[in-house]
Design a protein around this motif. Structure first.
Motif, PDB file in Angstrom:
ATOM      1  N   TYR A 178      37.823  50.320  42.598  1.00  0.00           N
ATOM      2  CA  TYR A 178      38.829  49.796  43.524  1.00  0.00           C
ATOM      3  C   TYR A 178      38.278  49.800  44.946  1.00  0.00           C
ATOM      4  O   TYR A 178      37.857  50.844  45.454  1.00  0.00           O
ATOM      5  CB  TYR A 178      40.103  50.659  43.484  1.00  0.00           C
ATOM      6  CG  TYR A 178      40.792  50.682  42.144  1.00  0.00           C
ATOM      7  CD1 TYR A 178      40.761  49.571  41.296  1.00  0.00           C
ATOM      8  CD2 TYR A 178      41.473  51.811  41.715  1.00  0.00           C
ATOM      9  CE1 TYR A 178      41.404  49.590  40.076  1.00  0.00           C
ATOM     10  CE2 TYR A 178      42.130  51.837  40.484  1.00  0.00           C
ATOM     11  CZ  TYR A 178      42.081  50.727  39.671  1.00  0.00           C
ATOM     12  OH  TYR A 178      42.718  50.741  38.463  1.00  0.00           O
ATOM     13  N   VAL A 179      38.289  48.638  45.583  1.00  0.00           N
ATOM     14  CA  VAL A 179      37.822  48.523  46.967  1.00  0.00           C
ATOM     15  C   VAL A 179      38.887  47.787  47.775  1.00  0.00           C
ATOM     16  O   VAL A 179      39.273  46.676  47.408  1.00  0.00           O
ATOM     17  CB  VAL A 179      36.496  47.724  47.049  1.00  0.00           C
ATOM     18  CG1 VAL A 179      35.988  47.674  48.484  1.00  0.00           C
ATOM     19  CG2 VAL A 179      35.443  48.303  46.118  1.00  0.00           C
ATOM     20  N   ALA A 180      39.361  48.409  48.878  1.00  0.00           N
ATOM     21  CA  ALA A 180      40.329  47.720  49.752  1.00  0.00           C
ATOM     22  C   ALA A 180      39.528  46.967  50.803  1.00  0.00           C
ATOM     23  O   ALA A 180      38.619  47.523  51.411  1.00  0.00           O
ATOM     24  CB  ALA A 180      41.243  48.736  50.413  1.00  0.00           C
ATOM     25  N   THR A 181      39.892  45.703  51.012  1.00  0.00           N
ATOM     26  CA  THR A 181      39.136  44.924  52.001  1.00  0.00           C
ATOM     27  C   THR A 181      39.633  45.247  53.402  1.00  0.00           C
ATOM     28  O   THR A 181      40.709  45.813  53.591  1.00  0.00           O
ATOM     29  CB  THR A 181      39.346  43.411  51.810  1.00  0.00           C
ATOM     30  OG1 THR A 181      40.691  43.094  52.138  1.00  0.00           O
ATOM     31  CG2 THR A 181      38.996  42.980  50.417  1.00  0.00           C
ATOM     32  N   PHE A 227      39.947  40.350  41.167  1.00  0.00           N
ATOM     33  CA  PHE A 227      39.044  40.993  40.208  1.00  0.00           C
ATOM     34  C   PHE A 227      37.658  40.359  40.271  1.00  0.00           C
ATOM     35  O   PHE A 227      37.526  39.148  40.451  1.00  0.00           O
ATOM     36  CB  PHE A 227      39.610  40.867  38.792  1.00  0.00           C
ATOM     37  CG  PHE A 227      40.956  41.502  38.652  1.00  0.00           C
ATOM     38  CD1 PHE A 227      41.086  42.818  38.232  1.00  0.00           C
ATOM     39  CD2 PHE A 227      42.111  40.803  38.997  1.00  0.00           C
ATOM     40  CE1 PHE A 227      42.329  43.419  38.145  1.00  0.00           C
ATOM     41  CE2 PHE A 227      43.353  41.386  38.912  1.00  0.00           C
ATOM     42  CZ  PHE A 227      43.468  42.701  38.482  1.00  0.00           C
ATOM     43  N   MET A 228      36.633  41.190  40.110  1.00  0.00           N
ATOM     44  CA  MET A 228      35.246  40.709  40.123  1.00  0.00           C
ATOM     45  C   MET A 228      34.401  41.647  39.258  1.00  0.00           C
ATOM     46  O   MET A 228      34.927  42.644  38.747  1.00  0.00           O
ATOM     47  CB  MET A 228      34.721  40.673  41.562  1.00  0.00           C
ATOM     48  CG  MET A 228      34.900  41.964  42.327  1.00  0.00           C
ATOM     49  SD  MET A 228      34.247  41.929  43.999  1.00  0.00           S
ATOM     50  CE  MET A 228      35.212  40.695  44.775  1.00  0.00           C
ATOM     51  N   THR A 229      33.109  41.317  39.110  1.00  0.00           N
ATOM     52  CA  THR A 229      32.273  42.194  38.278  1.00  0.00           C
ATOM     53  C   THR A 229      32.091  43.521  39.004  1.00  0.00           C
ATOM     54  O   THR A 229      32.245  43.606  40.229  1.00  0.00           O
ATOM     55  CB  THR A 229      30.878  41.573  38.044  1.00  0.00           C
ATOM     56  OG1 THR A 229      30.231  41.465  39.307  1.00  0.00           O
ATOM     57  CG2 THR A 229      30.960  40.223  37.368  1.00  0.00           C
ATOM     58  N   LEU A 230      31.730  44.526  38.231  1.00  0.00           N
ATOM     59  CA  LEU A 230      31.556  45.866  38.782  1.00  0.00           C
ATOM     60  C   LEU A 230      30.482  45.860  39.873  1.00  0.00           C
ATOM     61  O   LEU A 230      30.655  46.447  40.948  1.00  0.00           O
ATOM     62  CB  LEU A 230      31.164  46.807  37.633  1.00  0.00           C
ATOM     63  CG  LEU A 230      31.569  48.259  37.739  1.00  0.00           C
ATOM     64  CD1 LEU A 230      33.027  48.405  38.071  1.00  0.00           C
ATOM     65  CD2 LEU A 230      31.249  48.981  36.442  1.00  0.00           C
ATOM     66  N   SER A 231      29.377  45.132  39.609  1.00  0.00           N
ATOM     67  CA  SER A 231      28.284  45.133  40.596  1.00  0.00           C
ATOM     68  C   SER A 231      28.699  44.379  41.863  1.00  0.00           C
ATOM     69  O   SER A 231      28.324  44.772  42.970  1.00  0.00           O
ATOM     70  CB  SER A 231      27.015  44.535  39.998  1.00  0.00           C
ATOM     71  OG  SER A 231      27.311  43.271  39.450  1.00  0.00           O
ATOM     72  N   ALA A 232      29.497  43.302  41.707  1.00  0.00           N
ATOM     73  CA  ALA A 232      29.959  42.562  42.890  1.00  0.00           C
ATOM     74  C   ALA A 232      30.885  43.437  43.725  1.00  0.00           C
ATOM     75  O   ALA A 232      30.830  43.413  44.959  1.00  0.00           O
ATOM     76  CB  ALA A 232      30.690  41.292  42.460  1.00  0.00           C
ATOM     77  N   ALA A 233      31.733  44.239  43.049  1.00  0.00           N
ATOM     78  CA  ALA A 233      32.650  45.132  43.777  1.00  0.00           C
ATOM     79  C   ALA A 233      31.861  46.216  44.497  1.00  0.00           C
ATOM     80  O   ALA A 233      32.216  46.617  45.610  1.00  0.00           O
ATOM     81  CB  ALA A 233      33.648  45.747  42.810  1.00  0.00           C
ATOM     82  N   ARG A 234      30.755  46.698  43.862  1.00  0.00           N
ATOM     83  CA  ARG A 234      29.927  47.721  44.518  1.00  0.00           C
ATOM     84  C   ARG A 234      29.281  47.132  45.773  1.00  0.00           C
ATOM     85  O   ARG A 234      29.231  47.778  46.819  1.00  0.00           O
ATOM     86  CB  ARG A 234      28.835  48.202  43.558  1.00  0.00           C
ATOM     87  CG  ARG A 234      29.382  49.223  42.578  1.00  0.00           C
ATOM     88  CD  ARG A 234      28.373  49.637  41.553  1.00  0.00           C
ATOM     89  NE  ARG A 234      28.990  50.478  40.545  1.00  0.00           N
ATOM     90  CZ  ARG A 234      28.650  50.463  39.271  1.00  0.00           C
ATOM     91  NH1 ARG A 234      27.711  49.643  38.830  1.00  0.00           N
ATOM     92  NH2 ARG A 234      29.259  51.265  38.418  1.00  0.00           N
ATOM     93  N   ALA A 235      28.836  45.875  45.654  1.00  0.00           N
ATOM     94  CA  ALA A 235      28.229  45.207  46.816  1.00  0.00           C
ATOM     95  C   ALA A 235      29.279  45.035  47.917  1.00  0.00           C
ATOM     96  O   ALA A 235      28.991  45.239  49.099  1.00  0.00           O
ATOM     97  CB  ALA A 235      27.665  43.854  46.395  1.00  0.00           C
ATOM     98  N   ALA A 236      30.534  44.694  47.509  1.00  0.00           N
ATOM     99  CA  ALA A 236      31.617  44.502  48.490  1.00  0.00           C
ATOM    100  C   ALA A 236      31.930  45.828  49.186  1.00  0.00           C
ATOM    101  O   ALA A 236      32.160  45.864  50.399  1.00  0.00           O
ATOM    102  CB  ALA A 236      32.860  43.957  47.799  1.00  0.00           C
TER     103      ALA A 236
END
Lengths: 135, 413
Positions: B103-106, B185-194
């Motif tokens: 979970y990442v809050a923008t 929702f996005m891939t796990l790696s994309a969320a880590r990059a975000a």
């Protein structure tokens, strides 16, 4: 006389709400920190013009004694109501996030007011066109 | 019997008609509005139960409230735990499968001043997100592809920007009535990059302001291979409580993680839902009876006022049946028109302001399909428009039982 007053007051109130509501009453979203302007701001600007036009037609509605003219003004107000409805919902739109102020309060309020304007002034135009003479 | 007479009677006593109409319209509005809100809440709770396709959710200790906030209300937040727990939990007895999420809050995105919840999910092991994707998902979700919640504006193919990075909407989810409707929702790696992008942007902002970055209150970088939760499916015959016991047996009572059974989240919602629907139900029933009573009193008074009129009508040959029919028709006409007005007024509040209501009630709230809304409107219409004629019956009996001469004599007295 009663019809003139009721329709003029309705046009002045609804025009005022459409023009000024998003600015002061059911407010649109603020600026993004950094000063960027969001899309809903432009919807609000367009509604100022539409609301002002509806209010001006409200003045015409009370001045004019000719029912045919008033029916025509009512049709114009109803059509402006359609425009007021389309601007936030389709033509310009607002922010993408569903929980932003524009989409939780300002646009729903504009939608409801526009619908009431369309219904009321279409009804008024039909009433003025088809009512029996002498009443 | 001419409707013209009925409407003429109603128009000639406009204040009386308006009073009766107002009471019926309020009754119809409250009934319809109440029924729609409680149905939406019920659908929201059902959506949550179905949406939580997991038996157990594992989060880092102290973050169970945050997870509940995301699930129920879509309150954006970021929290991390070590990815080594994926293997550790998968090896616990009774666990059938596990799927991690991040979970990442923008920060403010280009479109909005509000923060948005980004959720990274593992496309290979996922069993939570995929069943809810409405439009066709590409066979492989690329790094820049996102799946948006049902309430997020935008169509498949549209471009969105978060943390200065461009993404493309690859699919849209169905509405669930939960916090996921406003998530992305996005891939796990994309969320880590975000998450890393977000950290870098905050760090740059603090550096620009001249704030020393080592301060303990400043944001921390996301750990490598960070995850936020692990959704767990229990093996057949195993219960969430059983898995909970197995985790404690294997890793001790204080391993630094919390296992939240999905049932407990659903129970929290159910108890909130019960309170709200109980309140709405009771108010509606009470209002129906109060309206019935007030309408009966008003009709009785209004009929009393018209005794002379009825006496005259009887004396010139109007039958009791005809008189009763006129009164009943007047009551029906007011009730039907007022009920329609009340239902339309309530519809103009509950449907356009749905998101506002959902935010205020703070419980999962799923919109009503058109057919269900139509049936609800019909039900409210029947109940509210029946109240007037039903109340009229009480007073009608009085007129029908009285002799014509008595009516006139009583009036002359």
């Amino acid at each position: 006389m009663k019809n003139r007053i009721v329709s003029a007051v309705a046009a002045l109130i609804s025009g005022g709400l459409i023009a000024l509501g998003p600015q002061y009453l059911f407010r649109l979203c603020g600026l993004i920190p950094g000063g960027a302007i969001m899309r809903c701001h432009w919807s609000g600007q367009a509604e100022i013009g539409i609301g002002a036009l509806i209010a001006v037609l409200g003045i015409f509605l009370i001045i004019s004694r000719n029912p045919a003219y008033r029916a025509a003004y009512s049709v114009s107000v109803a059509l402006l109501g359609v425009l007021a409805l389309l601007i936030p919902n389709f033509l310009i739109g607002g922010c993408s996030h569903p929980e932003m102020a524009c989409r939780t309060t300002a646009f729903p309020a504009l939608t409801v007011i526009s619908l009431l304007v369309i219904l009321f002034f279409t009804g008024n135009a039909l009433y003025l066109r088809y009512r029996k003479k002498g009443r | 019997m001419s409707l013209r007479i009925v409407f003429g009677n109603l128009r000639s006593r406009i204040y009386r008609t308006a009073t009766l109409g107002l009471i019926t319209a309020i009754l119809a509005a409250v009934l319809f509005g109440g029924l729609v809100v409680s149905s939406c809440l019920k659908r929201g709770a059902e959506g949550l139960a179905a949406r939580l396709g997991a038996d157990l959710l594992i989060v880092a200790e102290g973050y169970d409230r945050e997870m509940e906030g995301i699930l129920l209300r879509g309150e954006p937040t970021s929290f991390y735990m070590d990815s080594e727990w994926i293997e550790k939990i998968a090896s616990v007895d009774g666990v059938a499968s596990v799927s991690p999420q991040l979970y990442v809050a923008t920060l403010n995105s280009e479109c909005c001043t509000a923060s948005v919840q980004l959720i990274g999910y593992d496309t290979l092991s996922d069993f939570l997100i995929l069943p809810w994707i409405k439009t066709g998902l590409p066979s492989k979700l690329e790094e820049h592809d996102i799946v948006v919640g049902g309430m997020i504006m935008g169509q498949v193919g549209d471009a969105v920007k978060f943390f200065n990075r461009d993404y493309r909407i690859a699919a849209k989810m169905e509405n669930t009535g939960t916090g996921f409707d406003t998530s992305i929702f996005m891939t796990l790696s994309a969320a880590r990059a975000a998450a890393l992008d977000g950290y870098e942007i905050r760090k740059a902002a603090f550096t620009e302001m001249g704030i020393e970055y080592e301060d303990e209150y400043l944001p921390v970088p996301p750990p490598d291979n960070a995850i936020s939760t692990i959704a767990v499916l229990a093996a057949e015959g195993e219960t969430p409580t059983g898995i909970l016991r197995n985790i404690q047996a294997k890793y001790g009572y204080n391993p630094g993680i919390v296992a939240v059974p999905a049932n407990s989240i659903i129970n929290t919602v159910s108890s909130g839902l019960r309170t709200v629907t109980y309140f709405i139900g009771n108010i509606s029933v009470a209002l129906w009876f109060i309206s019935l009573l007030v309408l009966a009193v008003l009709f009785s008074a209004f009929i009393g006022e018209r005794k002379r009129e009825f006496g005259l009508l009887r004396s010139i040959g109007a039958s009791k049946k005809k008189l009763a029919g006129t009164i009943m028709l007047e009551s029906c006409a007011v009730s039907v028109i007022a009920s329609l007005v009340g239902i339309i007024a309530a519809a103009l509040i509950v449907f356009p302001f749905e998101t506002y209501l959902r935010k205020s009630i703070n419980l999962p709230y799923a919109e009503l399909p058109l057919l269900k809304a139509g049936i609800t409107a019909l039900f409210a219409f029947i109940l509210s428009s029946a109240a007037g004629p039903f109340a009229t019956l009480f007073s009608l009996g009085k007129i029908l039982k009285t002799d014509t001469m008595d009516i006139i004599r009583e009036d002359l007295r």
